[in-house]
Design an enzyme around this catalytic site. Structure first.
Site, PDB file in Angstrom:
ATOM      1  N   HIS A  99     -35.748   3.975   3.347  1.00  0.00           N
ATOM      2  CA  HIS A  99     -35.305   5.175   2.625  1.00  0.00           C
ATOM      3  C   HIS A  99     -33.981   4.930   1.935  1.00  0.00           C
ATOM      4  CE1 HIS A  99     -33.926   5.342   6.804  1.00  0.00           C
ATOM      5  NE2 HIS A  99     -32.831   5.934   6.350  1.00  0.00           N
ATOM      6  N   HIS A 101     -30.618   7.013   0.824  1.00  0.00           N
ATOM      7  CA  HIS A 101     -29.840   8.249   0.936  1.00  0.00           C
ATOM      8  C   HIS A 101     -29.228   8.538  -0.436  1.00  0.00           C
ATOM      9  CE1 HIS A 101     -29.442   8.303   5.462  1.00  0.00           C
ATOM     10  NE2 HIS A 101     -29.673   7.015   5.305  1.00  0.00           N
TER      11      HIS A 101
HETATM   12  P1  AMP Z   1     -30.644   5.857   8.626  1.00  0.00           P
HETATM   13  O1  AMP Z   1     -29.573   5.901   9.681  1.00  0.00           O
HETATM   14  O2  AMP Z   1     -30.191   5.256   7.343  1.00  0.00           O
HETATM   15  O3  AMP Z   1     -31.902   5.232   9.175  1.00  0.00           O
HETATM   16  O4  AMP Z   1     -30.925   7.360   8.255  1.00  0.00           O
HETATM   17  C1  AMP Z   1     -31.941   8.139   8.804  1.00  0.00           C
HETATM   18  C2  AMP Z   1     -31.702   9.539   8.323  1.00  0.00           C
HETATM   19  O5  AMP Z   1     -32.870  10.287   8.556  1.00  0.00           O
HETATM   20  C3  AMP Z   1     -30.545  10.243   9.028  1.00  0.00           C
HETATM   21  O6  AMP Z   1     -29.580  10.635   8.058  1.00  0.00           O
HETATM   22  C4  AMP Z   1     -31.218  11.434   9.687  1.00  0.00           C
HETATM   23  O7  AMP Z   1     -30.427  12.586   9.652  1.00  0.00           O
HETATM   24  C5  AMP Z   1     -32.476  11.601   8.875  1.00  0.00           C
HETATM   25  N1  AMP Z   1     -33.592  12.222   9.544  1.00  0.00           N
HETATM   26  C6  AMP Z   1     -34.089  11.901  10.777  1.00  0.00           C
HETATM   27  N2  AMP Z   1     -35.154  12.672  11.065  1.00  0.00           N
HETATM   28  C7  AMP Z   1     -35.342  13.477   9.992  1.00  0.00           C
HETATM   29  C8  AMP Z   1     -36.282  14.509   9.673  1.00  0.00           C
HETATM   30  N3  AMP Z   1     -37.249  14.865  10.539  1.00  0.00           N
HETATM   31  N4  AMP Z   1     -36.178  15.133   8.489  1.00  0.00           N
HETATM   32  C9  AMP Z   1     -35.209  14.797   7.626  1.00  0.00           C
HETATM   33  N5  AMP Z   1     -34.285  13.846   7.853  1.00  0.00           N
HETATM   34  C10 AMP Z   1     -34.349  13.192   9.022  1.00  0.00           C
END
Ligand code: AMP
Ligand code: ZN
Length: 141
Positions: A99, A101
């Site tokens: 993903h 951000h």
């Molecule tokens: P990363 O640390 O780059 O893997 O980021 C994962 C992101 O996914 C974090 O910013 C979380 O807040 C977000 N996240 C986790 N679960 C969900 C969800 N169910 N819906 C939306 N965002 C999520």
């Protein structure tokens, strides 16, 4: 991946505030936003991270990011925007579905850069460059 939370969101089995989707990618709001408007852009197909991401999918993700970024900036009245991506736990990855951000930024929003730029040792920089050139030669060309 049946138990991947982002795959579940893509399949609409888990809730999310979806802001964009097409046949290949989806963008939805991060539930722990760094700033208002923090959006995640994901491929619909499951890839763990940059180390197994398909190149064509990666190119398309960036194409969509270029389209979404100005819309997010405008919608949130932001002054800038960071695109961040984490690969593996050592690099802060916590959800193992690739993903990007998209984080709207304003002056004084309190978000701090992850490192403080300081001049590096030129010999270390040179040695790292040599190792990376060799690895690129071996893997990329
Ligand atoms: P990363 O640390 O780059 O893997 O980021 C994962 C992101 O996914 C974090 O910013 C979380 O807040 C977000 N996240 C986790 N679960 C969900 C969800 N169910 N819906 C939306 N965002 C999520
Ligand atoms: Zn997934």
């Amino acid at each position: 991946m049946t138990d991947c939370i982002f795959c579940r969101i893509v399949r609409k089995e888990a809730p999310a505030e979806i802001v964009y989707e097409d046949d290949k990618v989806m963008a939805f709001m991060d539930i722990n936003p760094a700033n208002p408007g923090h959006t995640l852009l994901v491929p619909k197909a499951h890839f763990r991270n940059i180390f197994d991401l398909d190149e064509e999918v990666a190119a398309y993700l960036m194409k969509v990011a270029v389209r979404l970024a100005p819309a997010i900036k405008e919608a949130m009245g932001a002054e800038g925007l960071n695109i961040l991506n984490a690969n593996e736990p050592a690099a802060f990855q916590s959800v193992f579905h690739f993903h990007l951000h998209l984080i709207p930024r304003t002056f004084g929003d309190g978000i701090r850069p992850p490192w403080i730029p300081r001049p590096g040792d030129p010999n270390q920089i040179k040695a790292a460059a040599e190792r990376i050139r060799k690895a690129i030669e071996r893997r990329v060309r």
